[in-house]
Enzyme design. Structure first.
Site, mmCIF file in Angstrom:
data_model
loop_
_atom_site.group_PDB
_atom_site.id
_atom_site.type_symbol
_atom_site.label_atom_id
_atom_site.label_comp_id
_atom_site.label_asym_id
_atom_site.label_seq_id
_atom_site.Cartn_x
_atom_site.Cartn_y
_atom_site.Cartn_z
ATOM 1 N N GLY A 74 60.233 -4.722 -19.637
ATOM 2 C CA GLY A 74 59.267 -5.132 -20.654
ATOM 3 C C GLY A 74 58.564 -6.428 -20.266
ATOM 4 C CB ALA A 108 67.334 -1.526 -16.645
ATOM 5 C CG ASP A 109 65.346 -0.270 -21.774
ATOM 6 O OD1 ASP A 109 64.222 0.250 -21.778
ATOM 7 O OD2 ASP A 109 66.396 0.371 -21.894
ATOM 8 C CB SER A 110 65.169 -6.868 -21.852
ATOM 9 O OG SER A 110 66.214 -7.116 -20.957
#
Lengths: 392, 392
Positions: free
Chosen positions: B172, B167-169
């Site tokens: 990004g 979810a983070d990457s």
């Protein structure tokens, strides 16, 4: 106005990674001309299939906002029609097996000679070079070989693939990013270039700290289920009516968390005083204590209690619950469209929100060859002629 | 020359999604100035930690190619130093909790008044608006609420989070894509804008056909382990020394597959004549037949046999095996750098391959405040003065 207004994209892609890339371009205002073989993109047969009409819902959501033409690129006349479009296009996207574009005479070197500014993007399983470049790969193969599958799942379960095909979708996003970067450069240099993105590479780049953990410590990360190994408590717990994720990032939050669950003494327990101690004593005791508290309540009740205390948490939603969630609706992540054959549909919206030039789903996916006349600029007679010859 | 040469980025981000975005920019030639509070990005404490020096490997790989400065944005003088940089910058990236930039006086509206061309990108858990926008979210919360966790794993296992924090990457990458699209638009309009990308939205957009399956059929997709539900055989099988993914996409390939595994009669068996029949009879019999064949051989032996037959397949690699794989090495997906404190390191490379302007990992992550003097253009005396005042 949309952010990419004026950008013209020739889309030779099929299946998932390429079309996912060009959907991002089309949602944001690029003119995307999807070029299909006369038999159509194979995705026109992928489920869900509309029972009444036999139309593919998969194709319908993935190709919204695009124009559709058919073209037999193995014929000389078909190729000529394509070359004519290349001269005024900004971008070509393809995800054939490596080598096919050269055989067809539509590779980067050929098109660059016609239009030096062309940005040519290739998506593939293993990339355009390297010992495996000739091989076809499905998403599950790239997820497996890229290292993702071995570190997803539980210690006592088999290696687990990510449910949806994220090797494909993430490759599509990277391909799109490469295109936009190359266009930025073209503004300065006047020159286009070839972009090569592989599913294997993409997956390998999304492994967070797993690569450096291996190279720095020599320890090989393995599956650890839903709990983090560097923060505690940080896990997914079972409530009376489903599961809920809870993350407590530091000592201050842990004290608040203990108050919120009615066990303030827990924060003073020498076993749980610091994050390091909580990690050490998580599996042996802390996990059980939290699970017992969660296990007696509903997801909603827990979310309410923890939200008031400022503890990050959220329920594991099934697809229906996610689609109906007020935040998903407020963000227009689910949108209504009218498909000429399927009728009313609800499909995913645009995840990048631009303040001045918002993206939007405006037109349904094209029927096979729907825009042949308009895109190629043909009279009815010419259209018939090309059809009879098997060119479009 | 790199693709983004000339682009200047002010990077206010911490943790994972924002820094992953700015790493993509920095790898591709943008000048990224990472602005940390005087206490440093929290990731400087995230594992793996170098045993000799206490330096974070996580920080080291994630912030390569960036310059690093410290700045107390709560002080007026610190803010002035920041505003001075904004005037000549192209992009600002931040991932504070919603509302913090306004309190600090570094929100989009404020910066736009100084530089109308500024592209201002915000990453967050739930986005800049909507009923949950005020809430903090970890990756696991976004994966859970976005629907990913419920459709990853086996029917008899709990919902399963994707191992690495995608979810983070993925947020990004989308944030980076939004920036590049806004820059494309700025070339035409002269105006910047605000970009808002949420982890929840991003996850929801990566669910493949799960959303339309739900909206079109009313059936809610559930966990189905490693096998596809629309192609058969398509699964991960257990060999003598590990697991291997095999995908057989159509009838023609199935006949080749049956030949390759020495059971040509299987392709003529009325139970397996078509893909639809193979799906129907997979769990009851076909899966067992294939598993028995795979179970008697090593991954390497199977890969060799199936590659010769042109059947897409690939072993489930652990991190060490993936890092050492000839394709990963040939694609420069693992690269060597020298960190001034940790020493020699091996970290992930660049997944987008540009033919004319390749990206490259060139400088290690900055030490805290390493480029203060250079970036702010200060004399030694001025530097000391600012340090004593607690401004940098």
């Amino acid at each position: 106005m949309k952010v990419l207004e004026g950008l013209k994209v020739l889309d030779l892609t099929h299946a998932y990674n390429g079309p996912f890339c060009t959907a991002l371009l089309a949602d944001n205002g690029a003119e995307v001309i999807k070029i299909e073989p006369l038999s159509g993109d194979q995705v026109r047969n992928w489920g869900p299939i509309d029972k009444k009409s036999g139309e593919s819902g998969y194709f319908a959501f993935l190709n919204r906002n695009k124009k559709g033409v058919t073209l037999n690129l193995k014929s000389e006349e078909g190729k000529e029609l394509f070359y004519r479009m290349v001269k005024s296009a900004d971008v070509v996207v393809e995800n054939y097996r490596v080598g096919v574009t050269k055989k067809l005479g539509i590779d980067y070197e050929t098109l660059r000679a016609m239009n030096p500014g062309i940005v040519y993007a290739s998506g593939s399983g293993f990339g355009q070079y390297g010992p495996l470049s000739h091989r076809a790969a499905y998403d599950v193969v790239a997820q497996s070989m890229g290292g993702m599958v071995n570190i997803t799942g539980f210690p006592d379960s088999p290696p687990t693939k990510v449910g949806p095909s994220i090797a494909d979708s993430a490759t599509g996003v990277h391909l799109c990013l490469g295109i936009m970067m190359a266009l930025y450069n073209r503004e300065r240099t006047g020159e286009g270039q070839h972009i090569d993105v592989a599913m294997l590479d993409t997956i390998f780049s999304l492994l967070e700290n797993a690569v450096v953990t291996t190279t720095m410590t020599g320890e090989i990360p393995e599956r650890r289920g839903n709990s983090a190994n560097d923060i505690s408590p940080f896990d997914i717990y079972k409530a009376t009516d489903g599961y809920i994720a809870i993350g407590v990032g530091n000592d201050k939050l842990f004290a608040k968390f203990c108050d919120a669950i009615g066990m303030p003494d827990l924060a003073l327990n020498p076993l749980y005083l610091t994050n390091i101690l909580r990690i050490e004593n998580y599996k042996s005791s802390l996990q059980g204590i939290i699970q017992e508290w969660v296990g007696s309540k509903s997801k909603d009740a827990i979310e309410k209690i923890l939200e008031e205390a400022g503890i990050p948490c959220g329920p594991v939603l099934n697809m229906q619950e996610a689609i109906d969630h007020p935040q998903i609706i407020a963000r227009e992540m689910i949108v209504d469209i009218k498909h000429p054959i399927i009728g009313d549909m609800r499909i995913p919206g645009c995840p990048i929100k631009f303040s001045r030039t918002p993206g939007k789903v405006e037109t349904p996916a094209p029927l096979l060859g729907q825009h042949n006349k308009e895109v190629f600029g043909l009279t009815d007679e010419q259209l018939d002629m090309y059809k009879q010859k098997g060119i479009i």
